[in-house]
Design a protein around this motif. Structure first.
Motif, short mmCIF file in Angstrom:
data_model
loop_
_atom_site.label_atom_id
_atom_site.label_comp_id
_atom_site.label_asym_id
_atom_site.label_seq_id
_atom_site.Cartn_x
_atom_site.Cartn_y
_atom_site.Cartn_z
N GLU A 229 7.24 7.93 15.42
CA GLU A 229 8.29 7.15 16.08
C GLU A 229 7.70 6.39 17.28
OE1 GLU A 229 12.82 8.00 17.02
OE2 GLU A 229 11.55 8.61 18.67
N LEU A 230 6.86 7.08 18.05
CA LEU A 230 6.24 6.44 19.21
C LEU A 230 5.43 5.21 18.79
CD1 LEU A 230 5.41 6.43 22.25
CD2 LEU A 230 3.56 8.00 21.64
N LYS A 231 4.66 5.39 17.72
CA LYS A 231 3.83 4.28 17.22
C LYS A 231 4.73 3.12 16.79
CE LYS A 231 -0.14 6.77 15.34
NZ LYS A 231 -0.71 7.30 14.13
N GLU A 232 5.79 3.46 16.07
CA GLU A 232 6.69 2.42 15.55
C GLU A 232 7.31 1.63 16.71
OE1 GLU A 232 10.13 0.48 14.62
OE2 GLU A 232 10.51 2.52 15.34
N VAL A 233 7.77 2.35 17.73
CA VAL A 233 8.43 1.68 18.87
C VAL A 233 7.44 0.78 19.62
CG1 VAL A 233 9.49 2.10 21.14
CG2 VAL A 233 10.19 3.47 19.18
N CYS A 234 6.27 1.31 19.90
CA CYS A 234 5.29 0.51 20.66
C CYS A 234 4.84 -0.71 19.85
CB CYS A 234 4.08 1.37 21.05
SG CYS A 234 4.51 2.59 22.29
N GLN A 235 4.65 -0.50 18.55
CA GLN A 235 4.23 -1.62 17.70
C GLN A 235 5.32 -2.69 17.64
OE1 GLN A 235 1.01 -1.91 16.22
NE2 GLN A 235 1.89 -3.98 16.24
N ARG A 236 6.57 -2.23 17.52
CA ARG A 236 7.70 -3.17 17.45
C ARG A 236 7.73 -4.03 18.72
NH1 ARG A 236 12.92 -1.10 18.44
NH2 ARG A 236 12.26 0.88 17.54
N HIS A 237 7.54 -3.38 19.87
CA HIS A 237 7.57 -4.13 21.13
C HIS A 237 6.40 -5.11 21.21
CE1 HIS A 237 10.17 -0.74 23.09
NE2 HIS A 237 10.83 -1.46 22.21
N ARG A 238 5.25 -4.70 20.73
CA ARG A 238 4.08 -5.60 20.68
C ARG A 238 4.38 -6.81 19.79
NH1 ARG A 238 -0.82 -4.85 23.87
NH2 ARG A 238 -0.37 -2.88 24.84
N ASN A 239 4.99 -6.52 18.62
CA ASN A 239 5.30 -7.61 17.68
C ASN A 239 6.22 -8.65 18.31
OD1 ASN A 239 3.77 -6.22 15.87
ND2 ASN A 239 5.49 -5.44 14.64
N LYS A 240 7.03 -8.16 19.28
CA LYS A 240 7.96 -9.09 19.94
C LYS A 240 7.27 -9.83 21.08
CE LYS A 240 12.43 -7.22 18.85
NZ LYS A 240 13.29 -6.09 19.04
N GLY A 241 5.99 -9.58 21.27
CA GLY A 241 5.24 -10.33 22.28
C GLY A 241 4.93 -9.56 23.55
N ARG A 242 5.30 -8.27 23.63
CA ARG A 242 4.98 -7.49 24.83
C ARG A 242 3.48 -7.30 24.90
NH1 ARG A 242 8.13 -3.40 28.25
NH2 ARG A 242 6.56 -1.87 28.81
N ARG A 243 2.91 -7.51 26.10
CA ARG A 243 1.45 -7.42 26.25
C ARG A 243 0.99 -6.03 26.68
NH1 ARG A 243 -2.11 -11.41 26.69
NH2 ARG A 243 -3.18 -10.38 28.43
N ASN A 244 1.95 -5.18 27.07
CA ASN A 244 1.54 -3.84 27.51
C ASN A 244 2.54 -2.81 27.01
OD1 ASN A 244 3.66 -4.71 29.35
ND2 ASN A 244 3.13 -2.91 30.56
N ASN A 245 2.17 -1.55 27.10
CA ASN A 245 3.13 -0.48 26.79
C ASN A 245 3.10 0.54 27.92
OD1 ASN A 245 1.81 -1.21 23.84
ND2 ASN A 245 4.03 -0.92 23.78
N THR A 246 4.29 1.04 28.24
CA THR A 246 4.40 2.08 29.27
C THR A 246 5.16 3.26 28.67
OG1 THR A 246 4.66 0.32 30.88
CG2 THR A 246 5.12 2.55 31.64
N VAL A 247 4.53 4.41 28.75
CA VAL A 247 5.20 5.62 28.27
C VAL A 247 5.28 6.58 29.45
CG1 VAL A 247 5.10 7.56 26.65
CG2 VAL A 247 4.31 5.29 25.94
N ILE A 248 6.49 7.04 29.76
CA ILE A 248 6.66 7.96 30.90
C ILE A 248 6.83 9.37 30.35
CG2 ILE A 248 8.02 8.48 32.96
CD1 ILE A 248 7.75 5.67 33.45
N VAL A 249 6.02 10.28 30.87
CA VAL A 249 6.07 11.67 30.42
C VAL A 249 6.46 12.56 31.60
CG1 VAL A 249 4.78 13.55 29.32
CG2 VAL A 249 4.21 11.18 28.77
N ALA A 250 7.60 13.23 31.49
CA ALA A 250 7.97 14.20 32.53
C ALA A 250 6.98 15.36 32.46
CB ALA A 250 9.39 14.71 32.27
N GLU A 251 6.62 15.92 33.62
CA GLU A 251 5.62 17.00 33.60
C GLU A 251 6.09 18.21 32.79
OE1 GLU A 251 4.68 18.43 37.52
OE2 GLU A 251 6.77 18.76 38.04
#
Ligand code: F6P
Length: 366
Positions: A229-251
């Motif tokens: 799911e993470l891969k799919e979401v990040c790839q989808r955002h890239r396909n829309k032209g996003r140049r970076n990805n940010t993933v926030i992980v709670a400790e």
């Protein structure tokens, strides 16, 4: 003259100084003597110079100071009965029988236990020959009031804890900085934020910075499936032209089998997707710095109310926690909030994540 002690305990949080300032000045306004306990429960155990009478001007300028100027500590001895007896003796020596504690749920639970034990501790101090019956006569009961100071915003029954919005602001500022360099290099960043077992900081920061994906303990990701799911979401955002990805992980992030989700786990998945990925663990910068306006006024209004509560309470009033609900400063029994907070942890341990979310009072996590 009523003598009140104020202390900060557990992890420091921005706004604690504003709370102490409000307690000192409100106490003086109502004709009380106010003492600051330095170094948290450790100072209460040491007594003497660790309990200092505060004057109006001693807290001048404290609204804008970060951290806690009277110090704090995570004190093991106060968890022991002998430690609490020593602390009771030190308070009685100075004629103090009211305590306002600004700290997290652990610190406040300890304070409530101290209050309940107080009469028997006093009796023992007389038996031990530390005081005469006459000396302890005016100090039969301890009045205790709790203010929640924590960046984690993990206490049930109050909408925000003192320091949470300052930490959130700091996180957002840092993620904004990271986004700029990430966009320049078309990189992905995995950012770990604090919060212990609570996902509030991660969730709010994720929404406020437009992160691609957020990991929090209360909405555990499906074991073995979140990677796709993470891969799919990040790839989808890239396909829309996003140049970076940010993933926030709670400790405290978990999957639904209660395995921790670490920044390294997340990084490996993004690398597998072919992304140039870096990890940033924000750490204690999140706790430092000056308090934002929200924490300054919250701490001030709650500090004022904590003194009023001390003056209005009777020995049978349950120790109150001063909170904020729907923009109103409220008092509610401390034990109730602590129990409700524990029930979130129990729900997570039972893998009942829907219950964890509803008990967290942050309905929009869904
Ligand atoms: O409770 C506040 C907090 O900052 C948590 O978010 C974090 O897990 C913990 O304290 C860190 O504690 P310490 O400063 O003792 O390392």
């Amino acid at each position: 003259k009523k003598k009140i002690a104020v202390m900060t305990s557990g992890g420091d949080s921005p706004g604690m100084n504003a709370a102490v300032r409000a307690v000192v000045r409100t106490g003086i306004h109502f004709g009380c003597d106010v003492f600051a306990v330095y170094e948290g429960y450790e100072g209460l155990l040491k007594g003497g110079n660790y309990l200092r009478k505060m004057e109006w001007e001693d807290v001048r300028g404290w609204l804008s100071e970060g951290g806690t100027l009277i110090g704090t500590a995570r004190c093991m001895e106060f968890k022991e009965r002998w430690g609490r007896k020593q602390a009771a003796g030190n308070l009685i020596s100075q004629g103090i029988d009211a305590l306002i504690v600004c700290g997290g749920d652990g610190s406040l639970t300890g304070a409530d236990l101290f209050r309940h034990e107080w009469p028997s501790l006093v009796e023992e101090l007389v038996k031990d020959g530390k005081f005469t019956k006459e000396q302890v006569e005016p100090y039969k009961n301890l009045t205790m009031v709790g203010l929640v100071g924590s960046i984690d915003n993990d206490m049930a029954g109050t909408d925000s804890t003192i320091g949470a919005y300052s930490a959130l602001e700091r996180i957002c500022e840092m993620v904004d900085y990271i986004d700029e360099t990430a966009k320049s290099h078309s990189r992905a960043f995995v950012v770990e934020v604090m919060g212990r077992h609570c996902g509030w900081l991660a969730l709010m920061a994720g929404i406020a910075t437009g992160a691609d994906y957020i990991f929090i303990p209360e909405r555990a990701v499906p074991h073995g499936k979140w990677q796709d799911e993470l891969k799919e979401v990040c790839q989808r955002h890239r396909n829309k032209g996003r140049r970076n990805n940010t993933v926030i992980v709670a400790e405290g992030a978990l999957d639904d089998l209660l395995n921790p989700v670490t920044t390294e786990d997340v990084k490996n998945v993004l690398v597998d997707l072919g992304l140039d990925t870096k990890v940033t663990i924000l750490g204690h910068v999140q706790r430092g710095g000056t308090a934002v306006a929200h924490d300054r006024w919250l701490a001030t209004l709650q500090g004022v109310d904590s003194v009023k509560a001390v003056l209005e309470m009777t020995p049978s009033t349950p120790s109150p926690l001063i909170g904020i609900l729907e923009n109103k400063i409220i008092r509610k029994p401390l034990v109730e909030s602590v129990e409700a907070t524990k029930s979130v942890a129990t729900a997570i341990a039972n893998k009942d994540f829907d219950a964890a979310i509803s008990k967290r009072d942050t309905e929009f996590i869904e």
